[in-house]
Design a protein around this motif. Sequence first.
Motif, mmCIF file in Angstrom:
data_model
loop_
_atom_site.group_PDB
_atom_site.id
_atom_site.type_symbol
_atom_site.label_atom_id
_atom_site.label_comp_id
_atom_site.label_asym_id
_atom_site.label_seq_id
_atom_site.Cartn_x
_atom_site.Cartn_y
_atom_site.Cartn_z
ATOM 1 N N HIS A 375 0.856 -1.194 0.000
ATOM 2 C CA HIS A 375 0.000 0.000 0.000
ATOM 3 C C HIS A 375 0.890 1.242 0.000
ATOM 4 O O HIS A 375 1.898 1.277 0.710
ATOM 5 C CB HIS A 375 -0.881 0.050 1.256
ATOM 6 C CG HIS A 375 -1.780 -1.129 1.413
ATOM 7 N ND1 HIS A 375 -3.077 -1.146 0.953
ATOM 8 C CD2 HIS A 375 -1.573 -2.329 1.984
ATOM 9 C CE1 HIS A 375 -3.633 -2.311 1.240
ATOM 10 N NE2 HIS A 375 -2.744 -3.054 1.866
ATOM 11 N N CYS A 432 -3.329 5.253 3.715
ATOM 12 C CA CYS A 432 -3.031 4.611 2.436
ATOM 13 C C CYS A 432 -3.450 5.558 1.321
ATOM 14 O O CYS A 432 -4.559 6.091 1.335
ATOM 15 C CB CYS A 432 -3.813 3.306 2.325
ATOM 16 S SG CYS A 432 -3.559 2.460 0.756
ATOM 17 N N HIS A 437 -8.966 2.555 -0.456
ATOM 18 C CA HIS A 437 -8.688 1.978 0.862
ATOM 19 C C HIS A 437 -8.883 3.025 1.958
ATOM 20 O O HIS A 437 -9.478 2.760 2.999
ATOM 21 C CB HIS A 437 -7.260 1.421 0.917
ATOM 22 C CG HIS A 437 -7.041 0.252 0.004
ATOM 23 N ND1 HIS A 437 -5.825 -0.351 -0.165
ATOM 24 C CD2 HIS A 437 -7.907 -0.420 -0.800
ATOM 25 C CE1 HIS A 437 -5.941 -1.354 -1.018
ATOM 26 N NE2 HIS A 437 -7.187 -1.411 -1.427
HETATM 27 CU CU LIG Z 1 -4.059 0.558 0.671
#
Ligand SMILES: [Cu+2]
Length: 503
Positions: A375, A432, A437
């Motif tokens: 990420h 992130c 996300h």
């Molecule tokens: Cu992420």
Amino acid sequence: MRVPSSVSSSGGLLDVVLTLEPAWVVINSMELGIFTLNGTLPGPTLRIKAGDRLRVLFRNLLPAQPNARRQHNEFGYVDESNLHFHGLHVPGDLPSDDTKLVVGPGGEFQYETVLPQYHMPGTNWIHPHRHGSSALQVGGAAALALIVDDPPGSLPDEVKWDKRLNFNTPACLLAFGVLIGIAQRSGDSLVWSAPAGNPPDLLVINGEHMPEIAATPGRWQRWRVIFAGWRNVGRSALNFAVDGCTMQLLAKDGMYISDFPRSIQLAPIPAGGRADIMVKCPSPSSRYRVTSGETLIGFVDTSAIPVSSSELSSWSPVLPDYMQDLQATPASEGCSCETEVEEASINGVPFSEDTVLHETFLGAVVERKIDTGGHPYHQHFYPFQLVDGFRSSDFFHLGDWHDTFMSDGLTREPVTVRYKTTFIAGEMMLHCHRLDHEDRGSMAFETISPTGSTCSCSARALDTGNIVIIAVAVSAAVCVVISVLGFCVWRRRSHRRSDVGPE
Ligand SMILES: [Cu+2]
């Protein structure tokens, strides 16, 4: 290639109006409904100097969408927004860069902040950051370049700003298929549209698909590449390259590297990241491919008459106080914590405005062992230095500074980073930068105490006025407790929010 209009500060002030508004554009013969700042893709480039005051009147011109989903840590809130000054070293509370602000449809907010005199010059950007709708709005292309200009005489001649030789290149990723799904889950019925069937993902540079960039063979150009992105390209970063041309890295995430010129073959820029690259293409009357991995995203077309080549001489920046080398400086006692970035949480905790992830204090040397897990990790207003956990590559060296970082298979996990909390206290967001996300909970904040002297690595509920009031009122009638609590929640929210849209 199209070049966005630009607005520069003067007399120590940059005073602008930025509107978030839907627009229709034609890209690659497709008519698309997108989000824009000031009606263009990308929005105008803003140029400011260290020490200047930045005033942005943000106007949310999105119409109200009664059917928008409004559920915490889910896609939604599609008609609400705010702005984030990605890369600026400025406070994270209002009227500066507080991403907890909510500006409702038809509403506005007057941002105002001052860049410190010692701010690192560099390539940054502005984008919306409303938790819940950031993927849709940034993915829908609302972004602009924010450049902190270099002081006169501070750069070598080959590198210094020259309008003929330099490009600001916000590269936006338009991932139609994914965005349509997010729009549907969000209850967005207004803005986004895309071709029927199985629409392709497109990378657009300065609003153009496959632009042609003019260059003089043998002459260095400074490219400011901003991956104004919200998710990976395929499964990786924007792997930016100009095939057949020489690339020398100058800066990452708006901060000069200390060992310029650094030869690179590829700039793996994660979503949200930036790279300033010196580019030189050798042959006259030639076409070179600009790529991200296997994907062709543009061309460099050279003119007929070359100029003589010169090598770039080595150069190091003056580093501001918040970027002093910490590789040999251990973390302050108790200030080394682990941070694991997950798809909808950080360290297993979904985002809450009332939960502190870690606590530090002004003057601390802070260390984080970050498991990015693929990420892109982004931290607001304090960039961090990479100190351990690496197989160095040409793009990543120990000692480099980033504000957005993704290992992308180039590093071991966890990656150890350090930063020193010099002058800015308060709440610092981290999240992130795959914004689908972030919208679902992959975000948290640390608090930096202006007066404390201890750190904490344990997530805990914020001490709020609510708890105190409940304790005080506990001996009173229950109805009093409920009404006071309600008042406190209202007060707290109204302090943070600016829902100033029409009734
Ligand atoms: Cu992420």
